[in-house]
Write a protein that holds these residues in place. Structure first.
Motif, short mmCIF file in Angstrom:
data_model
loop_
_atom_site.label_atom_id
_atom_site.label_comp_id
_atom_site.label_asym_id
_atom_site.label_seq_id
_atom_site.Cartn_x
_atom_site.Cartn_y
_atom_site.Cartn_z
N GLY A 170 0.81 -1.21 0.00
CA GLY A 170 0.00 0.00 0.00
C GLY A 170 0.84 1.26 0.00
O GLY A 170 2.07 1.21 0.02
N ASP A 172 1.09 3.41 2.38
CA ASP A 172 1.66 3.74 3.69
C ASP A 172 3.17 3.60 3.72
O ASP A 172 3.89 4.42 4.29
N LYS A 245 -5.21 9.94 1.50
CA LYS A 245 -4.67 9.15 0.40
C LYS A 245 -5.79 8.62 -0.49
O LYS A 245 -5.55 8.23 -1.64
N THR A 270 -3.70 0.04 1.36
CA THR A 270 -3.57 1.42 1.85
C THR A 270 -4.60 1.74 2.92
O THR A 270 -4.28 2.31 3.96
#
Length: 366
Positions: A170, A172, A245, A270
């Motif tokens: 993801g 992150d 995001k 994510t």
């Protein structure tokens, strides 16, 4: 160290000797941290002989940052611009990359540090390989091991490996701004984009954009350390920041639509990562009075998103509502008192430190 003051006009940075790399540093009230970063770069700057420049945009600091920068020797390797008022992170970020003249741009936080000889190693790679994008390994504070993607060794990789990194982990894991080096031309993608969408994560918008037609990319050895001292974000802040995001995912979905199920896995990793779920739990435990803010934001995104992203958001909303109505904080307090007490102490200590450093911390909402 060489420095000159610059104003942003059309002819400010006309220079026949174009640098290979522009190191861009947006800063605000981080005088001591910024000095630490700059002091560590002096030797490499001298060795690079004009192939590396440093651009700094001061977001109207009030702690003596401007005086510190103006007090350095006025020559040519560092460009400094001071905003007349604090415009928030994203606009200060836009300013600092517009100052850059180099072929490549590496943006670092003012509280990070570059490892010894890191700039020279990077310069050699850029000159020898000429990559379209560079993922920079970031070293742990107290060791030389990478913080993220430890299984990815330094070297040149095909596009499919970048997709795998994104889908398996993801966005992150790509959140640290110093992990990315883009071609200067890549920043044209952000021209005219919605500042509210890119928010504090323009590097993630760029990453998804360049991945659309990237044939290969370069991974470096650890070149910087993510120290992040003085960064005061609560669990609720992290949840709300992570939701931003969703905007980026929504915009770049069409670019990924022909990549089979890759967009689904990217979205799921994510939004529904282990870290994001832990932050939801901690937000409920530590700041239950702010939890309604998370619900409102989730409902908003659920209404405006479509397709795969909407399905993932539906799962996220169900999880949030479960956490809201299930007495999780009570159960943790009752059956895991050590965890609960440690989290409460962590939150209280953070608030005390934030109060003691009022005006110093970065606000995740701007």
């Amino acid at each position: 160290m060489d420095i000159h003051s610059a104003t942003l006009t059309s002819d400010t940075f006309v220079d026949a000797n174009k640098p290979v790399l522009s190191l861009c540093i947006p800063t605000y009230n981080r005088r001591d941290k910024l000095a630490r970063l700059l002091n560590g770069l002096q030797q490499d700057l001298r060795k690079a002989a004009g192939k590396i420049e440093i651009c700094i945009s001061d977001n109207a600091s009030t702690d003596g940052t401007n005086e510190f920068l103006m007090g350095l020797s006025a020559q040519k390797y560092i460009s400094v611009f001071r905003q007349s008022e604090n415009l928030g992170f994203r606009k200060n970020y836009t300013t600092v990359y517009s100052m850059a003249r180099g072929n490549y741009i590496w943006t670092l936080g003012d509280d990070d540090v570059v490892v010894e000889n890191g700039l020279m190693k990077l310069l050699q790679l850029l000159e020898n390989v000429s990559p379209g994008y560079v993922y920079v390994h970031i070293a742990s504070v107290d060791s030389n091991l990478p913080n993220y993607f430890q299984h990815i060794k330094p070297g040149k990789y095909p596009e499919k490996i970048l997709y795998s990194m994104l889908c398996d982990d993801g966005l992150d894991m790509f959140g640290f701004i110093g992990s990315h080096i883009f071609l200067k031309s890549s920043y044209d993608i952000l021209t005219g984009s919605d500042d509210e969408v890119t928010g504090g994560w323009p590097h993630l918008a760029l990453l998804l954009a360049v991945s659309d037609n990237l044939k290969s990319f370069l991974v470096t050895e650890p070149l910087a350390r993510q120290i992040s001292d003085g960064l005061f974000w609560s669990s609720t802040n992290w949840v709300l920041v992570n939701m931003k995001k969703i905007d980026i995912l929504s915009i770049y979905k069409p670019r990924w639509s022909d990549k089979n199920f890759k967009f689904f896995f990217l979205s799921k990793k994510t939004i529904l990562s282990k870290g994001s779920i832990v932050n939801l739990l901690n937000a409920k435990i530590l700041e239950p009075e702010r939890f309604s803010e998370i619900i409102d934001k989730s409902n908003y995104y659920f209404k405006i998103c479509k397709g795969t992203l909407k399905f993932v958001l539906f799962l996220y909303l169900v999880l949030i509502l479960f956490i809201k109505y299930f007495p999780i904080s009570y159960m943790i307090r009752t059956f895991k008192p050590v965890y609960y007490k440690s989290k409460m102490k962590e939150y209280e200590d953070m608030q005390k430190e934030k109060s003691a450093n009022e005006g110093y911390s970065r606000d995740p909402s701007v």
